[in-house]
Scaffold this motif. Structure first.
Motif, PDB file in Angstrom:
ATOM      1  N   ILE A  27      13.409 167.402  32.533  1.00 14.71           N
ATOM      2  CA  ILE A  27      12.237 167.874  31.980  1.00 14.71           C
ATOM      3  C   ILE A  27      11.887 167.508  30.389  1.00 14.71           C
ATOM      4  N   ASP A  28      13.056 167.986  29.764  1.00 17.45           N
ATOM      5  CA  ASP A  28      12.795 167.892  28.413  1.00 17.45           C
ATOM      6  C   ASP A  28      12.864 166.349  27.913  1.00 17.45           C
ATOM      7  N   GLY A  29      13.792 165.554  28.755  1.00 17.43           N
ATOM      8  CA  GLY A  29      13.988 164.305  28.478  1.00 17.43           C
ATOM      9  C   GLY A  29      12.889 163.414  28.973  1.00 17.43           C
ATOM     10  N   LYS A  30      11.966 163.823  29.519  1.00 20.29           N
ATOM     11  CA  LYS A  30      10.850 163.333  30.464  1.00 20.29           C
ATOM     12  C   LYS A  30      10.338 162.029  29.500  1.00 20.29           C
ATOM     13  N   TRP A  31      10.398 161.934  28.406  1.00 15.83           N
ATOM     14  CA  TRP A  31       9.552 160.989  27.573  1.00 15.83           C
ATOM     15  C   TRP A  31      10.922 159.624  27.336  1.00 15.83           C
ATOM     16  N   ILE A  32      11.967 160.256  27.301  1.00 19.88           N
ATOM     17  CA  ILE A  32      13.109 159.275  27.321  1.00 19.88           C
ATOM     18  C   ILE A  32      13.111 158.453  28.587  1.00 19.88           C
ATOM     19  N   ILE A  33      13.101 159.412  29.564  1.00 19.82           N
ATOM     20  CA  ILE A  33      13.487 158.769  30.831  1.00 19.82           C
ATOM     21  C   ILE A  33      11.866 157.740  31.198  1.00 19.82           C
ATOM     22  N   ALA A  34      11.051 158.322  30.786  1.00 18.64           N
ATOM     23  CA  ALA A  34       9.830 157.517  31.169  1.00 18.64           C
ATOM     24  C   ALA A  34       9.685 156.121  30.461  1.00 18.64           C
TER      25      ALA A  34
END
Length: 740
Positions: A27-34
C-alpha cells in the motif's frame, strides 16, 4: 529521577513474516507499483505500434501413395512400423538440395535494407502511401541519410572477398543513379552507376534498381551460402497435419509478406520437381532391370513351348485329363507367384542387404509358397507318367508366359513413368499470406504482458526494498532495547523545505529557519510541545538543568530537535540556552543567522568569556552559544575542567541548557558531555537507524556510566507497513484555529 511511562506497549519479537506488514508495504508503495505498471504498459503499447509486423505465408503439399517398382514392393516397405512417408518427405523438403537451390535462385544470401531513423523511422516509412510510382517521403528533420518511405534497392549481383562475407556494408545513393559502397570504417570500396557491372578491389556489384534521395544509406551484406541455407532450414516450419494423413503444412515468417510467399513458392516448386526427378530415376532403374530380364524369360518361354510340342508329337497325346488340369492350374498359380517373388528378391538385393526386414519377409513368403508347391508335387507323382510329363511341360509354358506378360506390361508402365513429369506429391494450396493479420507482434498480448510485468516488477521492488530496509519503523522495537520512546515526531515537509533553504543559502534574510516560528501549528512542533511537557516533570529530579541530545549517526535530526525543543521551551516562558556541542560540523548558528566565531571552542580555550560567547536569537528568552572555531582536539577540550566550570557558572542563569552533540557512534564527544548532563536523550530517525545501531549507541553510553533517559523517534512517516505506527499514528491530528 522521575520515570516517564511510554505510551507504547512491548511486543514480543518474532522471526515470522508478517503478512500485514508486507501488505502495508504494498500500500505504501502503491505509487511505485502504479508508475511502473503504467510505464511498462505504455512501453508495451509503444512497442506494439512501432514494432515491424511479421507476416506468415502458408502452403499445403499432399503426399500420395508411391507407384514404382514391381507389384507388391510398396507394401513391403510398410512392414514392422516403417517410418511415416511424411517424415521422410519433410526431411527431403528441408534438405540442402532443395533449400540451397531456392537460396541460389532467389539470391537470398544477398540482403539489403534501407537505414531507418532509430525507434520510429521504420514505422514512419510503413505509414507512407505514395500517390504515384517512385514517390519518396519527405525526410523528417532534414535527415536525408535515413529512409522515410518509398526507397527501393534491388541488387542483381553482389560478390565480395571472403573476408567481407557476413559483413554489413553501406551503400550510399548518389545523384543521377550513381552509388558508392563503403565498409564499416566508412572507407569507400567502389563507386558505380545503376545497371552497370562494377568490379573493383575484389568486389563485383551490379545494381538493378535504386530509388532513393542522394545521401540515403542502405545496409547490404553478402552472407555465406551455407549459413543462409541453415537459416532458412530453421525458419521454414514443415509438419504433417495429422498422423498418416500425408498432408504437409509449410509456413514461413518474414516482415515482407511478398518475400515470404516468393520463398515458400520456390521451395514448394523445387521440392515437387525434385520428387518427379527422383521417381523418374527409380522408374528408369527398375525399367533397366526388367529389360535385362525380358530376353532371358522370352528364351525360356520359347524353349518350354518347343519341348511341349515335341512331347505331344512323340507321345501322340494332346489332351490333359480333368484331374491333371486341376493340379496344373494350382501349380501354375503357385509357380507364377514364386517367379514374381524371385523377381522381387532380385530387385531387393540391388537396393537392400540380406538383413533388411523387407528382404527377410519376402524370403519367408517365398518359402511358404514353395511348401505349398511341394505338396502339389506329391499329387503329381501319383499320376501316370505320361500325364506327369505333359503336366510339367504345360506348367512351364503357362508359368513362363504369365511371368513374361507381366514383365512386359510392367516395363511399358515404367517406360511411361520414366518419361512422365508426375510425381507422388502435389501442391494443394499455393503459398499465400494474410496482409491484414500479421502473426507478430500480437499487440493485445504484448500490452497485457508488459503491463503484468510492470506490475510484478513494481511489487517485487517494493517488497525487496521493504526486506532490505533495516531501519526501525516501529517504536516498540526501540522500547524492547530498554529505551522508552518519549516522543514520536512526524515528518514535516515544512522542515524539509527549510533545510533545503539552509543548504542552498537562498532563504530571504527576513525569513526564519526555525520551524517552531515558521509554522507553530505543524504536527512536528506539537509533538515537541508534548515532549516539553514530559521533560518539565523530569527536570524536578534531574541533577542539573542540562539536557543533552545526541544520536547514533548523522542526519537523524538532532539539531532540528534541539533547536525547536529549545524554542518551544523559550516560548513557554523559560530562559533557555542552546549550545552547539558539535565543534566539528555544528551549524546551529546558520539556523539563527549568527556567526560561528566566538563560540564554545573559543570559550573552552579561554579566548573569550561567557558573556562574549552568548548570542541573542530571534526568540525571546533563547540564547545561543555557537560551536566557535573548529579545534584540532574537540574531545580534549570537553574533558578539560574548563567545560565543567563553564556549566556550573551558567547553571543558575538559565532554566534549561540544551546541548546538541555529535553522533555517539562517530566520536566520543557525546559520552563526555553526557557525564555532565542531568538528562540525556537519543534521537533516532524513522526507517534510517537499525536496531543494532540504536543498541550500539545505548551500549556506548552505558559503558561510560551514562544512563539514557529515553529516545525520540524522529521524522515518522505514516506507512501502512509500519506496524507500530498504526498504534500511534492516528494520534497525529492537526488542530488549529480557523481564520475568519
Amino acid at each position: 529521577m522521575q520515570n516517564i511511562t511510554s505510551p507504547y506497549r512491548n511486543q514480543s519479537s518474532t522471526d515470522e513474516i508478517d503478512l500485514a506488514v508486507l501488505f502495508g508495504a504494498l500500500i505504501d508503495g502503491k505509487w511505485i507499483i502504479a508508475g511502473l505498471t503504467l510505464g511498462f504498459a505504455l512501453l508495451g503499447m509503444t512497442y506494439a505500434i512501432l514494432a515491424t509486423p511479421i507476416y506468415q505465408a502458408n502452403a499445403l503439399i499432399q503426399i500420395e501413395e508411391k507407384s514404382g517398382g514391381l507389384a507388391g514392393m510398396s507394401e513391403l516397405s510398410d512392414v514392422f512400423g516403417a517410418p511415416s512417408k511424411a517424415v521422410t518427405e519433410i526431411e527431403l523438403l528441408k534438405s540442402r538440395a532443395v533449400i540451397g537451390q531456392a537460396v541460389t535462385n532467389l539470391k537470398l544470401h544477398t540482403l539489403s535494407a534501407p537505414n531507418y531513423f532509430p525507434i520510429f523511422g521504420e514505422w514512419a516509412a510503413r505509414r507512407f502511401q505514395p500517390e504515384f510510382a517512385g514517390e519518396l517521403a519527405l525526410p523528417w528533420f532534414g535527415l536525408v541519410e535515413y529512409a522515410w518511405g518509398g526507397e527501393e534497392l534491388e541488387i542483381f549481383q553482389l560478390n565480395v572477398p571472403a573476408a567481407y562475407l557476413d559483413t554489413p556494408l553501406t551503400l550510399v545513393a548518389g545523384a543521377h543513379d550513381y552509388f558508392s559502397l563503403y565498409d564499416g570504417n566508412d572507407e569507400q570500396l567502389l563507386a558505380g552507376q545503376v545497371g552497370q557491372q562494377v568490379e573493383q578491389n575484389g568486389f563485383k556489384v551490379q545494381i538493378a534498381k535504386l530509388q532513393a534521395r542522394p545521401g540515403t544509406r542502405f545496409t547490404v551484406v553478402r552472407n555465406r551460402l551455407l549459413n543462409t541455407i541453415m537459416h532458412f532450414q530453421n525458419e521454414l516450419d514443415a509438419s504433417e497435419r495429422a498422423k498418416d494423413s500425408g498432408i504437409i503444412s509449410l509456413a514461413l515468417q518474414h516482415a515482407d509478406h511478398q518475400h515470404a510467399i516468393q520463398v515458400l513458392d520456390e521451395v514448394s516448386r523445387l521440392y515437387v520437381r525434385q520428387n518427379v526427378e527422383r521417381n523418374s530415376a527409380e522408374a528408369a532403374q527398375s525399367l533397366q532391370f526388367l529389360r535385362e530380364q525380358l530376353p532371358q524369360v522370352r528364351s525360356e518361354l520359347e524353349r518350354y513351348e518347343q519341348a511341349l510340342n515335341d512331347f505331344q508329337m512323340s507321345s501322340r497325346s494332346v489332351d490333359i485329363s480333368i484331374e491333371t488340369q486341376s493340379v496344373l492350374s494350382q501349380i501354375i498359380e503357385l509357380d507364377t507367384l514364386i517367379s514374381e517373388q524371385e523377381l522381387k528378391r532380385t530387385e531387393l538385393q540391388r537396393r537392400f542387404t540380406g538383413e533388411h526386414p523387407s528382404y527377410q519377409i519376402l524370403l519367408e513368403q517365398t518359402q511358404q509358397l514353395q511348401r505349398q508347391r511341394n505338396e502339389l508335387s506329391k499329387k503329381v507323382d501319383e499320376l501316370p507318367e505320361t500325364q506327369q510329363e505333359l503336366l510339367r511341360l504345360s506348367r512351364d509354358v503357362a508359368v513362363t508366359t504369365e511371368v513374361y506378360t507381366a514383365m512386359l506390361n510392367r516395363s511399358q508402365e515404367l517406360d511411361v513413368l520414366r518419361a512422365g513429369t508426375v510425381g507422388n506429391v502435389r501442391i494443394i494450396d499455393a503459398a499465400d499470406a494474410s496482409v491484414s493479420r500479421p502473426v507478430k507482434p500480437r499487440k493485445t498480448i504484448v500490452t497485457i504482458l508488459a503491463t503484468l510485468f510492470g506490475g510484478f516488477l513494481g511489487v517485487a521492488l517494493v517488497l525487496v526494498r521493504q526486506m532490505n530496509n533495516r531501519g526501525v519503523e516501529n517504536p516498540e522495537i526501540i522500547e524492547q532495547l530498554g529505551l522508552p520512546v518519549y516522543a514520536a515526531i512526524p515528518f514535516s515537509k515544512d522542515q524539509e523545505h527549510l533545510e533545503k533553504q539552509l543548504r542552498s543559502g537562498r532563504a530571504a534574510q527576513r525569513d526564519t529557519l526555525v520551524l517552531a516560528l515558521k509554522n507553530p501549528a505543524d504536527l512536528a512542533v506539537e509533538s515537541l510541545r508534548r515532549l516539553r511537557t514530559s521533560l518539565h516533570f523530569a527536570h524536578a529530579e534531574a541533577l542539573n538543568n542540562v539536557l543533552m541530545i545526541s544520536g547514533p549517526s548523522p542526519s537523524v535530526g538532532k539539531s532540528f530537535v534541539a533547536v525547536n525543543l529549545a524554542s518551544t521551551m523559550a516560548q513557554a516562558g523559560q530562559k533557555v540556552l542552546l549550545i552547539d556541542g558539535d565543534m566539528r560540523k555544528g551549524y546551529l548558528n546558520k539556523i539563527f543567522r549568527l556567526p560561528a566565531r566566538d563560540g564554545l571552542s573559543d570559550l573552552l580555550t579561554a579566548r573569550i568569556d561567557i558573556d562574549t560567547a552568548i548570542q541573542r536569537t530571534e526568540i525571546d528568552s533563547l540564547d545561543l552559544i555557537a560551536r566557535g572555531r573548529i579545534p584540532p582536539n574537540p574531545s580534549e577540550l570537553l574533558m578539560h575542567e574548563n567545560f565543567r566550570r563553564f556549566l556550573r557558572e551558567i547553571d543558575d542563569r538559565y532554566d534549561l541548557i540544551v546541548i546538541d552533540t555529535p553522533p555517539v557512534l562517530a566520536v566520543t564527544d557525546a559520552s563526555i558531555i553526557g557525564r555532565e548532563a542531568g538528562i540525556s536523550l537519543l534521537v533516532t530517525r524513522f526507517g534510517q537507524n537499525s536496531a543494532k545501531e540504536i543498541e550500539a549507541a545505548k551500549r556506548c553510553f552505558e559503558q561510560d556510566d551514562i544512563q539514557l533517559k529515553g529516545a525520540i523517534f524522529n521524522a515518522v512517516i505514516k506507512k501502512s507497513s509500519a506496524y507500530g505506527y498504526s498504534q500511534y499514528g492516528h494520534y497525529f491530528y492537526e488542530y488549529k484555529s480557523e481564520r475568519a
